[in-house]
Design a protein around this motif. Structure first.
Motif, PDB file in Angstrom:
ATOM      1  N   TYR A 145      -3.762  -3.000   0.129  1.00 53.95           N
ATOM      2  CA  TYR A 145      -4.215  -1.812   0.851  1.00 53.95           C
ATOM      3  C   TYR A 145      -5.646  -1.476   0.446  1.00 53.95           C
ATOM      4  CZ  TYR A 145      -4.011   3.036   2.625  1.00 53.95           C
ATOM      5  OH  TYR A 145      -4.228   4.222   3.298  1.00 53.95           O
TER       6      TYR A 145
ATOM      7  N   GLN B 166      -2.609  12.678   2.577  1.00 53.42           N
ATOM      8  CA  GLN B 166      -3.065  11.353   2.954  1.00 53.42           C
ATOM      9  C   GLN B 166      -2.574  10.292   1.981  1.00 53.42           C
ATOM     10  OE1 GLN B 166      -6.778  10.488   4.807  1.00 53.42           O
ATOM     11  NE2 GLN B 166      -7.643  12.489   4.230  1.00 53.42           N
ATOM     12  N   ALA B 167      -2.765   9.031   2.390  1.00 52.41           N
ATOM     13  CA  ALA B 167      -2.495   7.878   1.528  1.00 52.41           C
ATOM     14  C   ALA B 167      -3.842   7.265   1.165  1.00 52.41           C
ATOM     15  CB  ALA B 167      -1.611   6.864   2.253  1.00 52.41           C
TER      16      ALA B 167
ATOM     17  N   SER C   2       0.441   8.151   7.360  1.00 47.48           N
ATOM     18  CA  SER C   2       0.736   6.776   6.977  1.00 47.48           C
ATOM     19  C   SER C   2      -0.445   6.149   6.228  1.00 47.48           C
ATOM     20  CB  SER C   2       0.995   5.947   8.241  1.00 47.48           C
ATOM     21  OG  SER C   2      -0.226   5.788   8.972  1.00 47.48           O
ATOM     22  N   GLN C   3      -0.249   4.941   5.755  1.00 51.45           N
ATOM     23  CA  GLN C   3      -1.382   4.182   5.285  1.00 51.45           C
ATOM     24  C   GLN C   3      -2.359   3.967   6.435  1.00 51.45           C
ATOM     25  OE1 GLN C   3      -0.144   0.554   3.301  1.00 51.45           O
ATOM     26  NE2 GLN C   3       0.152   1.657   1.371  1.00 51.45           N
TER      27      GLN C   3
END
Length: 439
Positions: free
Chosen positions: A49, A295-296, A365-366
């Motif tokens: 990520y 948030q991610a 989400s991511q």
């Protein structure tokens, strides 16, 4: 005057899109997108990520995007096009007819960038994305001023008791290092509650740096005045950040945008804050100590800009601008990632990254790469329900700063978007199709 505000953000695309847009009817009700028979698939996100997806399919290309043919001002004629950063386009249905608006950050003649000063906010209007795009008619408001300029620090002479057009912190000022200082960045134009509003940001060379809101006392061309909550300062609290030449305590949250859905009007600030407006739209609540989106983040989290929220089919999309920085890997290949600055890392493309949630506040989400080189944009829906985003091609660094490409940078561009349906729930720049019609 009655209106429908279409969902907030969208991009236009391609020569094919230009032809289609030219055929749009001039009357319409609220936009309704027809459900496609098949939805394109999500692409697996690069791992780990934080890596950036740089595939050409996610670039604005000739088949999915075009540059808006905005009416030229005298300053634009030598270049042959409008120099613009932070391009903003939207569509509103006013009195049963679509009205397209465009604005952005522009520069003055003789300067290569929108600093250390510029001369305000210009607005263009059109009946369709294809145009014709004309500068807003400001001649009745300021007969001797440049057409289309709806707000500028130079309008400080219009201040009257009980009516402020330009606050002291927004006025031009001077110092020995830069000379004339003060510029306005990243304007957005919105129509709701029967009024026109402009949200924008005083830039890094201003006495105070941060976002503010203007309300029109007439039509789309103004005249505009500053709301009460910004008479003394930008929105929110002072924060650390910005170049070293900014005075201590002057830097606030930049790149303010408006979200006008769900019966509420909300302010979205970079890169992680939001607030509700009071019913009278004269300030936000709370005025300080603003809440955060859930948030991610990446690890580590880079500097993000240009945040906005766009709602589509019951989902909320939080969009940021982030630099894809390249670096060399041990095997000699190139790493593309949303990394902070560091040794060996080179700014390549200013991308749009997005995340999705069921609620405005999150949790989101991511993130994924929604558009390469399309950072600091807005998403919007045209009056036929089609999805678009804007882009401008960042001229400061990276791919578009190359001398062979710089003439094609800083443009008012639009690119078509695609939705991956209720299962995928992603928005991407319209990707290329193979023979089966799938990405």
């Amino acid at each position: 005057m009655t209106s429908h505000s279409l969902p907030r953000r969208s991009l236009l695309a391609g020569a094919a899109g230009l032809t289609a847009a030219a055929a749009l009817p001039l009357t319409a009700g609220p936009a309704r997108a027809a459900a496609p028979r098949h939805h394109p698939a999500n692409w697996p996100a690069p791992e780990p990520y934080g890596l950036a997806d740089n595939r050409v399919d996610l670039w604005p290309r000739e088949d999915n995007s075009f540059v808006l043919p905005l009416e030229l001002r005298p300053r634009d004629r030598e270049r042959g096009s409008v120099w613009m950063r932070d391009t903003y386009v939207n569509c509103f249905v006013v009195d049963g007819r679509p009205l397209y608006v465009a604005t952005g950050t522009t520069r003055v003649p003789g300067l290569e960038a929108a600093g250390p000063w510029n001369d305000g906010i210009f607005v263009w209007l059109a009946p369709s994305l294809a145009g014709p795009w004309r500068l807003a008619d400001t001649s009745r408001i300021r007969p001797d001023a440049e057409k289309g300029k709806v707000w500028s620090p130079e309008f400080v002479t219009e201040n009257r008791p009980g009516r402020t057009v330009v606050a002291p912190w927004q006025e031009y000022w001077y110092d020995d290092r830069f000379g004339k200082r003060g510029q306005v960045w990243a304007p957005e134009l919105h129509y709701f509650h029967g009024s026109w509003y402009l949200v924008a940001c005083m830039g890094d060379h201003s006495r105070k740096v941060g976002s503010f809101l203007l309300k029109s006392e007439g039509g789309v061309a103004g005249p505009y005045r500053l709301i009460e909550g910004n008479l003394d300062k930008p929105f929110g609290d002072p924060v650390a950040g910005g170049p070293a030449f900014i005075e201590p305590g002057a830097y606030h949250h930049i790149d303010g945008g408006l979200y006008t859905g769900d019966g509420k009007v909300r302010l979205v600030l970079h890169n992680n804050l939001y607030a509700d407006f009071r019913d009278d739209m004269e300030d936000i609540v709370p005025s300080t100590g603003l809440p955060l989106f859930q948030q991610a983040p990446y690890t580590p989290e880079p500097y993000l800009e240009g945040a906005h929220v766009f709602k589509h089919e019951g989902k909320y999309y939080l969009v940021h601008a982030a630099w894809d920085r390249t670096s060399a890997q041990a095997d000699g290949s190139t790493r593309h990632a949303y990394d902070p600055p560091g040794p060996g890392r080179v700014q390549y493309q200013y991308n749009a990254i997005a995340a999705v949630a069921d609620r405005f506040e999150g949790p989101y989400s991511q993130r994924w790469t929604a558009g390469v080189g399309a950072g600091h944009n807005n998403f919007f829906t045209d009056h036929r329900g089609r999805l678009w985003a804007t882009f401008f091609r960042n001229p400061n660094f990276g791919y578009w700063a190359d001398p062979s490409r710089i003439a094609q940078s800083a443009v008012p561009g639009v690119v078509r978007l695609e939705w991956t349906g209720p299962t995928g729930s992603r928005l991407y720049v319209a990707r290329r199709r193979n023979a089966s019609g799938r990405p």
